[in-house]
Design an enzyme around this catalytic site. Structure first.
Site, PDB file in Angstrom:
ATOM      1  N   HIS A 269       0.837  -1.207   0.000  1.00 59.01           N
ATOM      2  CA  HIS A 269       0.000   0.000   0.000  1.00 59.01           C
ATOM      3  C   HIS A 269       0.876   1.264   0.000  1.00 59.01           C
ATOM      4  O   HIS A 269       0.744   2.119  -0.872  1.00 59.01           O
ATOM      5  CB  HIS A 269      -0.909  -0.027   1.236  1.00 59.01           C
ATOM      6  CG  HIS A 269      -1.838   1.145   1.333  1.00 59.01           C
ATOM      7  ND1 HIS A 269      -3.145   1.086   0.946  1.00 59.01           N
ATOM      8  CD2 HIS A 269      -1.644   2.422   1.766  1.00 59.01           C
ATOM      9  CE1 HIS A 269      -3.722   2.271   1.124  1.00 59.01           C
ATOM     10  NE2 HIS A 269      -2.829   3.098   1.637  1.00 59.01           N
ATOM     11  N   GLU A 270       1.773   1.324   0.959  1.00 60.66           N
ATOM     12  CA  GLU A 270       2.610   2.538   1.069  1.00 60.66           C
ATOM     13  C   GLU A 270       3.576   2.650  -0.112  1.00 60.66           C
ATOM     14  O   GLU A 270       3.866   3.754  -0.580  1.00 60.66           O
ATOM     15  CB  GLU A 270       3.366   2.565   2.405  1.00 60.66           C
ATOM     16  CG  GLU A 270       2.480   2.517   3.661  1.00 60.66           C
ATOM     17  CD  GLU A 270       1.377   3.579   3.719  1.00 60.66           C
ATOM     18  OE1 GLU A 270       1.508   4.624   3.053  1.00 60.66           O
ATOM     19  OE2 GLU A 270       0.374   3.335   4.418  1.00 60.66           O
ATOM     20  N   HIS A 273       1.752   4.310  -2.874  1.00 58.92           N
ATOM     21  CA  HIS A 273       1.795   5.770  -2.695  1.00 58.92           C
ATOM     22  C   HIS A 273       3.161   6.303  -3.133  1.00 58.92           C
ATOM     23  O   HIS A 273       3.274   7.341  -3.783  1.00 58.92           O
ATOM     24  CB  HIS A 273       1.594   6.126  -1.223  1.00 58.92           C
ATOM     25  CG  HIS A 273       0.163   6.124  -0.743  1.00 58.92           C
ATOM     26  ND1 HIS A 273      -0.816   6.877  -1.326  1.00 58.92           N
ATOM     27  CD2 HIS A 273      -0.427   5.472   0.285  1.00 58.92           C
ATOM     28  CE1 HIS A 273      -1.974   6.689  -0.668  1.00 58.92           C
ATOM     29  NE2 HIS A 273      -1.759   5.833   0.309  1.00 58.92           N
ATOM     30  N   GLU A 299      -4.668   7.710  -3.206  1.00 55.73           N
ATOM     31  CA  GLU A 299      -5.118   6.444  -2.632  1.00 55.73           C
ATOM     32  C   GLU A 299      -5.351   5.399  -3.731  1.00 55.73           C
ATOM     33  O   GLU A 299      -5.193   4.196  -3.492  1.00 55.73           O
ATOM     34  CB  GLU A 299      -6.391   6.674  -1.812  1.00 55.73           C
ATOM     35  CG  GLU A 299      -6.832   5.499  -0.962  1.00 55.73           C
ATOM     36  CD  GLU A 299      -5.903   5.191   0.208  1.00 55.73           C
ATOM     37  OE1 GLU A 299      -4.917   5.926   0.435  1.00 55.73           O
ATOM     38  OE2 GLU A 299      -6.164   4.193   0.901  1.00 55.73           O
TER      39      GLU A 299
HETATM   40 ZN    ZN Z   1      -3.243   5.191   1.678  1.00 51.52          ZN
END
Ligand code: ZN
Length: 505
Positions: A269-270, A273, A299
């Site tokens: 997830h990170e 980003h 996101e």
């Molecule tokens: Zn996020």
């Protein structure tokens, strides 16, 4: 004349860049505060952050910015609306207007109340007692209404709050797409529950030694394209991604020795980003042209790698044999089918950040609806716990056992972040729509994943989503990349395609 305009534009850019560099100093200090700062450093760190915030506000509201904008706005420099100059000037105007419309007294009052409220919220959550937090939330809501009115809106205060996180998005548009999503998610969840099928959840809760999780997570981040020469992965209590500027993007995760999912999918997830931050055009750093589009689009990049890629079968056809080598005890005798079911488990639960891909969006829709009612005054702050519990049982079919597991679970309201939550589900929607287009435009993408190759997808995202910075608003970017406005259908197609074989629904 032209020279005067050119000079004014260079002055503007110089000012914006300096403000951006200053803000990134705050990001570096914020990262340090969450990772390595010693306990006793917090008071002095508060002094440092306070000074940076004050300087930043002075730069953002300097009347000279207004003068320079007036010179360039009437010029032919902005003739092409997607030129670098036009994009920069449009966004500098937006940020300047928002900053000067807010009285310094209101900014100060919000900052003070948010600091105070966060402390009280922590205690209230620990005691699971909303009544403790209620006076603070009432004051914050009053200040947020004042803020919305100061910024201005066309009759819907909540629009002004949303606009801070998702520029140009409106409550009406989001309500429309969320309602369509909700209408299909609720019956999907019901049929999953009625299927009587469930994975062996214990598989992901075995002993996964943390040092091995680190190596495995780093290898996956590296494989999808996170550049460790231009970033770091550290640990923090609440995982985040912070892009300081070109060549330096920090991500964090949190390891649990008895849960595989938390750190691994958190890292994907990170890292998602971070690929966005690392993919922004460095030559436009600290100017709007080189800044991310919106929180919803940000996101979408994290969710795309975490879920669309990281929870798909071809990804694990590559990584599962490696996982078995890395965690031989935990995964002995576990088949790929069992693994895929375990990491795609759908089950209603109370805590948003632990929710699966189906129920997560229902958690967000609940917050989105409650926030609007709170800001409009239809829902008194005192009645929030009751309204939360009613909505929760209606949407997720569970009875909320306590305020801590219900309306006190998230930090967002305590820092005055109403309007933020919607961007999480917008991210899921954008991710599904982008990925559907990527699959159409790049046949064989799944074979890439099977071979552990992600460069083609990353390159596509770099070109289509990252390189444009703020050239387009989020809605326009979606139209531009996918040929269609944002809709709920791609996310529903994606969820059904994946979950039908698992649950037989
Ligand atoms: Zn996020």
């Amino acid at each position: 004349m032209a020279a005067r305009v050119q000079q004014a534009y260079s002055d503007l850019l110089h000012r914006v860049r300096e403000a951006g560099v200053l803000a990134s100093c705050g990001s570096a200090l914020g990262w340090d505060e969450s990772t390595y700062m010693p306990r006793n450093g917090s008071a002095w760190r508060g002094e440092q952050m306070g000074l940076l915030a004050r300087l930043g506000h002075e730069m953002a509201t300097d009347p000279k910015v207004g003068d320079l904008l007036a010179v360039v706005e009437s010029s032919s420099l902005l003739a092409d609306p997607v030129s670098d100059a036009a994009v920069n000037v449009r966004e500098i105007r937006r940020n300047y207007d928002r900053a000067v419309k807010l009285p310094a007294t209101l900014v100060g009052a919000l900052a003070r109340e948010a600091t105070l409220a966060q402390g009280v919220w922590r205690d209230a959550k620990k005691a699971s007692d909303f009544a403790l937090f209620r006076p603070n939330l009432e004051r914050l809501v009053a200040l947020l209404r004042e803020k919305a009115d100061a910024i201005g809106h066309g009759g819907c205060r909540y629009d002004a709050l949303l606009d801070e996180y998702e520029p140009a998005a409106t409550t009406a548009e989001i309500t429309h797409v969320f309602a369509a999503l909700r209408a299909e998610l609720v019956p999907l969840l019901a049929s999953i529950a009625a299927s009587g099928k469930s994975p062996n959840r214990e598989i992901v809760q075995r002993d996964y030694p943390v040092d091995r999780q680190k190596l495995f997570g780093e290898a996956a981040a590296s494989a999808i394209g996170f550049d460790f020469d231009a970033g770091r992965l550290d640990e923090s209590a609440h995982p985040f991604c912070s892009g300081f500027g070109p060549g330096d993007c920090r991500i964090t995760t949190r390891y649990a020795a008895n849960h595989f999912n938390q750190a691994f999918f958190g890292i994907l997830h990170e890292a998602g980003h971070a690929l966005y931050e690392q993919g922004l055009p460095a030559e436009h750093a600290a100017t709007p042209r080189g800044t991310y589009c919106s929180l919803g689009i940000h996101e979408s990049q994290s969710r795309l790698w975490e879920n669309q890629v990281g929870r798909c079968r071809p990804f694990w056809e590559h990584f599962f044999p490696r996982a078995k080598q890395t965690f031989p005890q935990a995964l002995r005798g576990v088949s790929l089918d069992e693994w895929m079911f375990a990491i795609n488990d759908v089950q209603p639960s109370f805590i948003r950040v632990e929710a699966d891909e189906v129920t997560y969006n229902l958690h967000i829709i609940l917050r989105f609806e409650l926030e609007q009612a709170i800001i409009s005054g239809d829902l008194a702050v005192a009645d929030v716990p009751g309204a939360w519990d009613d909505k929760f049982s209606h949407l997720l079919g569970l009875k909320v056992p306590s305020d801590a597991m219900g309306c006190l679970q998230d930090i967002h309201w305590s820092f005055g972040g109403m309007g933020y939550f919607a961007t999480y589900t917008l991210g899921n929607l954008y991710a599904a729509q982008f990925m559907e287009t990527a699959r159409q435009e790049m046949p064989g993408l799944e074979d890439d994943f099977r071979a552990g190759h992600f460069a083609r997808l990353k390159g596509w995202l770099n070109t289509k989503i990252h390189a444009p910075g703020q050239v387009h608003r989020a809605g326009e970017l979606c139209q531009h990349v996918t040929g269609k406005p944002l809709a709920h259908a791609p996310l529903m197609r994606y969820l059904r395609d994946k979950l039908s074989p698992l649950y037989g629904v």
